[in-house]
Write a protein that holds these residues in place. Structure first.
Motif, PDB file in Angstrom:
ATOM      1  N   LYS A 170       0.849  -1.192   0.000  1.00 23.62           N
ATOM      2  CA  LYS A 170       0.000   0.000   0.000  1.00 23.62           C
ATOM      3  C   LYS A 170       0.880   1.236   0.000  1.00 23.62           C
ATOM      4  O   LYS A 170       2.060   1.195   0.378  1.00 23.62           O
ATOM      5  N   ILE A 171       0.298   2.349  -0.411  1.00 16.69           N
ATOM      6  CA  ILE A 171       1.015   3.621  -0.463  1.00 16.69           C
ATOM      7  C   ILE A 171       0.840   4.355   0.862  1.00 16.69           C
ATOM      8  O   ILE A 171      -0.283   4.491   1.355  1.00 16.69           O
ATOM      9  N   VAL A 172       1.945   4.829   1.433  1.00 18.83           N
ATOM     10  CA  VAL A 172       1.866   5.591   2.681  1.00 18.83           C
ATOM     11  C   VAL A 172       2.234   7.056   2.472  1.00 18.83           C
ATOM     12  O   VAL A 172       2.009   7.883   3.355  1.00 18.83           O
ATOM     13  N   CYS A 173       2.791   7.380   1.311  1.00 20.69           N
ATOM     14  CA  CYS A 173       3.141   8.778   1.032  1.00 20.69           C
ATOM     15  C   CYS A 173       3.290   8.987  -0.473  1.00 20.69           C
ATOM     16  O   CYS A 173       3.888   8.151  -1.156  1.00 20.69           O
ATOM     17  N   ILE A 174       2.704  10.055  -0.975  1.00 18.84           N
ATOM     18  CA  ILE A 174       2.973  10.543  -2.333  1.00 18.84           C
ATOM     19  C   ILE A 174       3.471  11.970  -2.191  1.00 18.84           C
ATOM     20  O   ILE A 174       2.781  12.822  -1.638  1.00 18.84           O
ATOM     21  N   SER A 175       4.681  12.223  -2.653  1.00 18.99           N
ATOM     22  CA  SER A 175       5.233  13.574  -2.640  1.00 18.99           C
ATOM     23  C   SER A 175       5.294  14.109  -4.058  1.00 18.99           C
ATOM     24  O   SER A 175       5.587  13.359  -5.001  1.00 18.99           O
ATOM     25  N   VAL A 176       4.995  15.386  -4.212  1.00 14.35           N
ATOM     26  CA  VAL A 176       5.009  16.019  -5.535  1.00 14.35           C
ATOM     27  C   VAL A 176       5.760  17.341  -5.459  1.00 14.35           C
ATOM     28  O   VAL A 176       5.871  17.956  -4.393  1.00 14.35           O
ATOM     29  N   GLY A 177       6.250  17.774  -6.602  1.00 14.37           N
ATOM     30  CA  GLY A 177       6.930  19.060  -6.683  1.00 14.37           C
ATOM     31  C   GLY A 177       6.730  19.681  -8.044  1.00 14.37           C
ATOM     32  O   GLY A 177       6.550  18.977  -9.043  1.00 14.37           O
ATOM     33  N   TYR A 178       6.743  21.004  -8.101  1.00 12.94           N
ATOM     34  CA  TYR A 178       6.543  21.694  -9.371  1.00 12.94           C
ATOM     35  C   TYR A 178       7.258  23.045  -9.332  1.00 12.94           C
ATOM     36  O   TYR A 178       7.426  23.655  -8.282  1.00 12.94           O
ATOM     37  N   PHE A 179       7.675  23.492 -10.513  1.00 14.76           N
ATOM     38  CA  PHE A 179       8.376  24.765 -10.652  1.00 14.76           C
ATOM     39  C   PHE A 179       7.387  25.913 -10.809  1.00 14.76           C
ATOM     40  O   PHE A 179       6.326  25.762 -11.421  1.00 14.76           O
ATOM     41  N   THR A 180       7.747  27.057 -10.251  1.00 16.93           N
ATOM     42  CA  THR A 180       7.027  28.301 -10.518  1.00 16.93           C
ATOM     43  C   THR A 180       8.062  29.371 -10.873  1.00 16.93           C
ATOM     44  O   THR A 180       9.183  29.361 -10.355  1.00 16.93           O
ATOM     45  N   PHE A 181       7.674  30.279 -11.758  1.00 19.90           N
ATOM     46  CA  PHE A 181       8.573  31.345 -12.189  1.00 19.90           C
ATOM     47  C   PHE A 181       7.841  32.679 -12.124  1.00 19.90           C
ATOM     48  O   PHE A 181       6.701  32.798 -12.585  1.00 19.90           O
ATOM     49  N   LYS A 229      -6.601   5.509   1.084  1.00 21.36           N
ATOM     50  CA  LYS A 229      -7.658   5.978   0.185  1.00 21.36           C
ATOM     51  C   LYS A 229      -7.687   7.502   0.138  1.00 21.36           C
ATOM     52  O   LYS A 229      -7.870   8.096  -0.929  1.00 21.36           O
ATOM     53  N   LYS A 230      -7.472   8.145   1.274  1.00 24.14           N
ATOM     54  CA  LYS A 230      -7.440   9.615   1.325  1.00 24.14           C
ATOM     55  C   LYS A 230      -6.236  10.149   0.543  1.00 24.14           C
ATOM     56  O   LYS A 230      -6.342  11.163  -0.165  1.00 24.14           O
ATOM     57  N   ILE A 231      -5.087   9.481   0.654  1.00 22.08           N
ATOM     58  CA  ILE A 231      -3.900   9.865  -0.114  1.00 22.08           C
ATOM     59  C   ILE A 231      -4.225   9.862  -1.606  1.00 22.08           C
ATOM     60  O   ILE A 231      -3.939  10.808  -2.334  1.00 22.08           O
ATOM     61  N   LEU A 232      -4.842   8.776  -2.053  1.00 27.59           N
ATOM     62  CA  LEU A 232      -5.144   8.615  -3.470  1.00 27.59           C
ATOM     63  C   LEU A 232      -6.198   9.612  -3.941  1.00 27.59           C
ATOM     64  O   LEU A 232      -6.093  10.158  -5.046  1.00 27.59           O
ATOM     65  N   GLN A 233      -7.193   9.866  -3.119  1.00 26.81           N
ATOM     66  CA  GLN A 233      -8.225  10.843  -3.480  1.00 26.81           C
ATOM     67  C   GLN A 233      -7.640  12.247  -3.585  1.00 26.81           C
ATOM     68  O   GLN A 233      -7.943  12.986  -4.528  1.00 26.81           O
ATOM     69  N   ASP A 234      -6.800  12.606  -2.618  1.00 22.91           N
ATOM     70  CA  ASP A 234      -6.194  13.943  -2.637  1.00 22.91           C
ATOM     71  C   ASP A 234      -5.262  14.115  -3.833  1.00 22.91           C
ATOM     72  O   ASP A 234      -5.227  15.184  -4.465  1.00 22.91           O
ATOM     73  N   PHE A 235      -4.499  13.072  -4.146  1.00 23.16           N
ATOM     74  CA  PHE A 235      -3.607  13.132  -5.302  1.00 23.16           C
ATOM     75  C   PHE A 235      -4.415  13.229  -6.596  1.00 23.16           C
ATOM     76  O   PHE A 235      -4.085  14.012  -7.495  1.00 23.16           O
ATOM     77  N   MET A 284      -5.532   2.669  -6.823  1.00 20.16           N
ATOM     78  CA  MET A 284      -6.781   3.413  -6.982  1.00 20.16           C
ATOM     79  C   MET A 284      -7.935   2.469  -7.301  1.00 20.16           C
ATOM     80  O   MET A 284      -9.037   2.596  -6.754  1.00 20.16           O
ATOM     81  N   ILE A 285      -7.697   1.501  -8.172  1.00 21.52           N
ATOM     82  CA  ILE A 285      -8.737   0.528  -8.492  1.00 21.52           C
ATOM     83  C   ILE A 285      -9.103  -0.279  -7.251  1.00 21.52           C
ATOM     84  O   ILE A 285     -10.287  -0.478  -6.941  1.00 21.52           O
ATOM     85  N   ILE A 286      -8.113  -0.740  -6.519  1.00 23.51           N
ATOM     86  CA  ILE A 286      -8.363  -1.533  -5.307  1.00 23.51           C
ATOM     87  C   ILE A 286      -9.149  -0.727  -4.287  1.00 23.51           C
ATOM     88  O   ILE A 286     -10.054  -1.248  -3.612  1.00 23.51           O
ATOM     89  N   ASN A 287      -8.841   0.571  -4.172  1.00 24.65           N
ATOM     90  CA  ASN A 287      -9.521   1.437  -3.206  1.00 24.65           C
ATOM     91  C   ASN A 287     -10.763   2.119  -3.776  1.00 24.65           C
ATOM     92  O   ASN A 287     -11.381   2.944  -3.104  1.00 24.65           O
ATOM     93  N   GLN A 288     -11.102   1.764  -5.021  1.00 27.76           N
ATOM     94  CA  GLN A 288     -12.287   2.325  -5.679  1.00 27.76           C
ATOM     95  C   GLN A 288     -12.244   3.853  -5.758  1.00 27.76           C
ATOM     96  O   GLN A 288     -13.217   4.547  -5.458  1.00 27.76           O
ATOM     97  N   VAL A 289     -11.069   4.355  -6.158  1.00 26.75           N
ATOM     98  CA  VAL A 289     -10.880   5.774  -6.449  1.00 26.75           C
ATOM     99  C   VAL A 289     -10.797   5.910  -7.963  1.00 26.75           C
ATOM    100  O   VAL A 289     -10.046   5.176  -8.614  1.00 26.75           O
TER     101      VAL A 289
END
Length: 237
Positions: free
Chosen positions: A64-75, A92-98, A130-135
């Motif tokens: 299972k996923i316990v953390c998804i980290s993301v990053g993006y550039f701004t200028f 499930k909350k991690i996947l929904q938020d992502f 996501m499929i397993i968690n029905q997201v």
């Protein structure tokens, strides 16, 4: 040419996964049997399924996923920032938020996701969970019916391969040869399960995951022959 892709259109990401249960004995009997069958070629005669279970996090069917980290550039003019944030907690909350992030802020045709070995691991792992968690799978992860050139994914490992399909280079090795500060200065991927279940230190996992995201962004800058990020340009949200 990667130089033609606007950095602002790329969402860099990394995930951390663990076995779905703290130990093998918590699985029901059918799941134990299925794990043994799934891993028989990897284990060979060296390990029993129980002894091998600490590696279950690499399979979406048993992890299972316990953390998804993301990053993006701004200028803003000449000012460059790289914003990093993480989703953690109940899976499930991690996947929904992502999914909400992708659908709300990275849902346009020009938007691309990028990770290291992400085509082989992160992207399919997220979609399967996501499929397993029905997201509902967001468009950026749903590859059904898409032609190869329509897939909005970049992979720094694939870019480094230059068509050499038998070649694998770890994130740690690639940052070393490209003279990028190593993200692997605390724990390693094989230790995440212990930190999560035994130490119960999700903050340590988040820091580890976010460092990987920053490292992937730095690799992209190196491939584009651009200046690396400095600490003052990185903003943790």
């Amino acid at each position: 040419m990667i130089e033609k892709i606007s950095l602002e259109n790329i969402l860099f990401l990394d995930i951390e996964t663990v076995p779905e249960e703290e130990n093998f004995e918590l699985l029901d009997e059918e799941k134990k049997e299925l794990f043994g069958l799934k891993t028989q070629y990897q284990r060979k005669e060296d390990y029993t399924p129980e002894e091998f279970y600490d590696r279950a996090g690499i399979w979406a069917e048993f992890g299972k996923i316990v953390c998804i980290s993301v990053g993006y550039f701004t200028f803003k003019g000449d000012i460059r920032h790289f914003r990093v944030t993480s989703f953690y907690g109940e899976e499930k909350k991690i996947l929904q938020d992502f999914s909400n992030l992708l659908n709300t802020h990275f849902n346009q045709p020009q938007h691309i996701m990028c990770g290291h070995n992400a085509k082989e691991f992160d992207f399919p792992f997220i979609a399967r969970r996501m499929i397993i968690n029905q997201v509902q799978i967001p468009n950026k992860l749903n590859l059904f019916g898409k032609k190869p050139w329509e897939v909005p994914h970049l992979d720094t490992l694939e870019m480094w391969k230059f068509g050499d399909f038998k070649h694998y280079t770890s994130l740690k090795l690639l940052t070393k040869v490209l003279n990028i500060p190593s993200p692997k200065d605390d724990i390693s991927g094989s230790e995440v399960g212990h930190v999560y279940y035994v130490e119960k230190d999700i903050d340590r996992i988040i820091v580890y995951c976010e460092k990987d995201v920053i490292a992937v962004a730095q690799i992209m800058l190196r491939l584009r022959r651009e200046d690396l990020l400095i600490e003052e340009e990185i903003i943790h949200i």
